[in-house]
Write a protein that holds these residues in place. Structure first.
Motif, PDB file in Angstrom:
ATOM      1  N   ALA A 165      -1.545   5.100   4.570  1.00 38.12           N
ATOM      2  CA  ALA A 165      -1.012   3.922   3.875  1.00 38.12           C
ATOM      3  C   ALA A 165      -1.220   2.653   4.697  1.00 38.12           C
ATOM      4  O   ALA A 165      -1.653   1.621   4.172  1.00 38.12           O
ATOM      5  N   MET A 166      -0.942   2.705   5.999  1.00 34.14           N
ATOM      6  CA  MET A 166      -1.076   1.520   6.840  1.00 34.14           C
ATOM      7  C   MET A 166      -2.529   1.095   7.008  1.00 34.14           C
ATOM      8  O   MET A 166      -2.831  -0.102   7.061  1.00 34.14           O
ATOM      9  N   ASP A 167      -3.417   2.070   7.079  1.00 36.75           N
ATOM     10  CA  ASP A 167      -4.834   1.735   7.237  1.00 36.75           C
ATOM     11  C   ASP A 167      -5.383   0.977   6.026  1.00 36.75           C
ATOM     12  O   ASP A 167      -6.358   0.224   6.151  1.00 36.75           O
ATOM     13  N   LYS A 168      -4.765   1.168   4.873  1.00 37.91           N
ATOM     14  CA  LYS A 168      -5.225   0.470   3.667  1.00 37.91           C
ATOM     15  C   LYS A 168      -5.044  -1.042   3.786  1.00 37.91           C
ATOM     16  O   LYS A 168      -5.746  -1.811   3.110  1.00 37.91           O
ATOM     17  N   VAL A 169      -4.078  -1.451   4.623  1.00 33.39           N
ATOM     18  CA  VAL A 169      -3.837  -2.890   4.802  1.00 33.39           C
ATOM     19  C   VAL A 169      -4.075  -3.301   6.255  1.00 33.39           C
ATOM     20  O   VAL A 169      -3.622  -4.365   6.698  1.00 33.39           O
ATOM     21  N   ALA A 174       4.306   7.705   1.774  1.00 36.26           N
ATOM     22  CA  ALA A 174       4.617   6.520   2.565  1.00 36.26           C
ATOM     23  C   ALA A 174       4.297   5.255   1.762  1.00 36.26           C
ATOM     24  O   ALA A 174       3.348   5.254   0.963  1.00 36.26           O
ATOM     25  N   VAL A 175       5.075   4.218   1.997  1.00 36.59           N
ATOM     26  CA  VAL A 175       4.868   2.924   1.345  1.00 36.59           C
ATOM     27  C   VAL A 175       4.937   1.839   2.417  1.00 36.59           C
ATOM     28  O   VAL A 175       5.850   1.856   3.260  1.00 36.59           O
ATOM     29  N   VAL A 176       3.999   0.899   2.376  1.00 37.22           N
ATOM     30  CA  VAL A 176       4.035  -0.273   3.254  1.00 37.22           C
ATOM     31  C   VAL A 176       4.548  -1.449   2.440  1.00 37.22           C
ATOM     32  O   VAL A 176       4.048  -1.713   1.345  1.00 37.22           O
ATOM     33  N   TYR A 177       5.554  -2.120   2.972  1.00 36.42           N
ATOM     34  CA  TYR A 177       6.231  -3.190   2.221  1.00 36.42           C
ATOM     35  C   TYR A 177       6.361  -4.446   3.091  1.00 36.42           C
ATOM     36  O   TYR A 177       6.666  -4.375   4.277  1.00 36.42           O
ATOM     37  N   ALA A 217       0.853  -1.196   0.000  1.00 35.14           N
ATOM     38  CA  ALA A 217       0.000   0.000   0.000  1.00 35.14           C
ATOM     39  C   ALA A 217       0.885   1.241   0.000  1.00 35.14           C
ATOM     40  O   ALA A 217       2.063   1.181   0.358  1.00 35.14           O
ATOM     41  N   TYR A 218       0.294   2.352  -0.407  1.00 33.26           N
ATOM     42  CA  TYR A 218       1.038   3.617  -0.402  1.00 33.26           C
ATOM     43  C   TYR A 218       0.073   4.786  -0.345  1.00 33.26           C
ATOM     44  O   TYR A 218      -1.135   4.646  -0.600  1.00 33.26           O
ATOM     45  N   ALA A 219       0.611   5.937  -0.010  1.00 31.24           N
ATOM     46  CA  ALA A 219      -0.184   7.171   0.024  1.00 31.24           C
ATOM     47  C   ALA A 219       0.751   8.349  -0.181  1.00 31.24           C
ATOM     48  O   ALA A 219       1.925   8.305   0.206  1.00 31.24           O
TER      49      ALA A 219
END
Length: 355
Positions: free
Chosen positions: A253-257, A350-353, A201-203
């Motif tokens: 971004a974190m809330d998306k996942v 931000a990017v979640v990886y 995810a990202y924002a």
């Protein structure tokens, strides 16, 4: 289909500049008057606030492309893919190619991605090569663009580089400009069929309102110095923007996942100010109602010995951790990372990886 990191590389100039290098500088206030304090006193205060003890500058005989090529070649070698397998090259920077032996003279034509492709001797004409200008978050925005190219089937392998040569644009009379440094980090983003690893995810936010001139280029604080291409920053306003909005873009971004800070193994933050990083982490925890959580072990920091390398910061930091060059931090499978940056514009992302 999404993107995974298959290779990393970084290039740090050989010239190490310690804080006492600037101790004889005569500093000026924002109003253009001489700072009554001695240079040594001012520099000591800078170190206390920022955490920076040293940084790297390229040599006078070098140009930006030198470290761009070095980092990118290392990333390709680390990935194990052939250079002609690249479908795209994205170079994020702020100041084009600084020319050797010419203080502050830079070229943006041809664009740096094209120059890099030529230097790498890539003959695949279907490999598109372009630059992006997005301030310090530029490399991370390039990663987001690479992921989009992969997700829509336009690419399988993308090289994303973040380059900064700020040393040629520093105002010797402006304390804020001494935070900046030179460096380059590069990453190969490759396609993966798994939905459980890679970029999850990202924002991104672009405010560009009253904050537009928080970071800009302009004249020296010493009005007797000619030129209008010196790095300028309103430190207090940048601090306020970063500590307010970076936690919010991370949360988006974190809330998306559906994860929270406790689920994250490492935070790879833009390294602009040591104290600011702690406040950003604290404000992020507050958004999730998390109290008294020690995140020092989750935030690798390179600012003490590399300074603020702007666009190059996160890819360089990630490469150091990936190559086991940051004591106390080790990458492994099934870890979750958050990459986040903020800078001129003002922009943040931000990017979640998942590894």
């Amino acid at each position: 289909m999404g993107g995974i990191i298959t290779g990393t590389g970084s290039a740090m100039p050989r010239q190490i500049i310690k804080n006492d290098y600037f101790s004889k500088n005569i500093f000026y206030t924002k109003e253009g008057t001489k700072n009554p304090k001695k240079g040594t006193e001012v520099i000591k205060k800078l170190e206390e606030i920022s955490g920076i003890k040293e940084r790297r500058f390229i040599g006078e005989e070098e140009q930006s492309v030198d470290i761009l090529f070095d980092a990118s070649k290392k990333a390709l070698e680390n990935s194990g893919i052939d250079k002609n397998e690249l479908d795209a090259i994205i170079v994020a920077h702020n100041s084009g190619n600084m020319l050797p032996n010419k203080d502050g003279v830079f070229h943006t034509v041809p664009n740096l991605a094209a120059v890099l492709k030529n230097e790498l001797k890539i003959t695949n004409y279907q490999c598109i090569a372009y630059d992006i200008l997005f301030g310090c978050p530029g490399w991370l925005q390039g990663v987001i663009q690479a992921n989009r190219l992969i997700a829509c089937g336009e690419a399988k392998h993308v090289l994303v580089a973040g380059l900064e040569v700020a040393s040629r644009l520093l105002d010797p009379h402006n304390l804020d400009s001494l935070l900046m440094a030179d460096g380059c980090g590069a990453t190969i983003i490759s396609a993966s069929d798994s939905r459980n690893i890679g970029i999850l995810a990202y924002a991104s936010f672009s405010h560009t309102e009253n904050d537009l001139h928080n970071i800009t280029m302009g004249s020296s604080l010493n009005k007797e110095i000619p030129g209008d291409c010196y790095f300028k920053m309103d430190g207090k306003k940048v601090y306020k923007y970063a500590t307010t909005w970076l936690p919010q873009v991370i949360k988006k971004a974190m809330d998306k996942v559906s994860i929270n800070p406790k689920d994250v193994d490492y935070f790879f933050f833009h390294q602009a100010n040591g104290k600011m990083l702690k406040v950003i982490a604290s404000n992020l925890m507050k958004l999730y109602d998390i109290d008294d959580e020690n995140y020092a072990s989750k935030i690798p920091m390179s600012i003490e010995f590399l300074g603020n390398t702007s666009v190059a910061t996160i890819p360089t930091l990630f490469d150091l951790v990936n190559k086991n060059k940051m004591e106390g931090f080790e990458l492994a499978k099934n870890q979750t990372y958050v990459f986040a940056s903020v800078g001129a514009g003002m922009h943040c992302n931000a990017v979640v990886y998942r590894s």
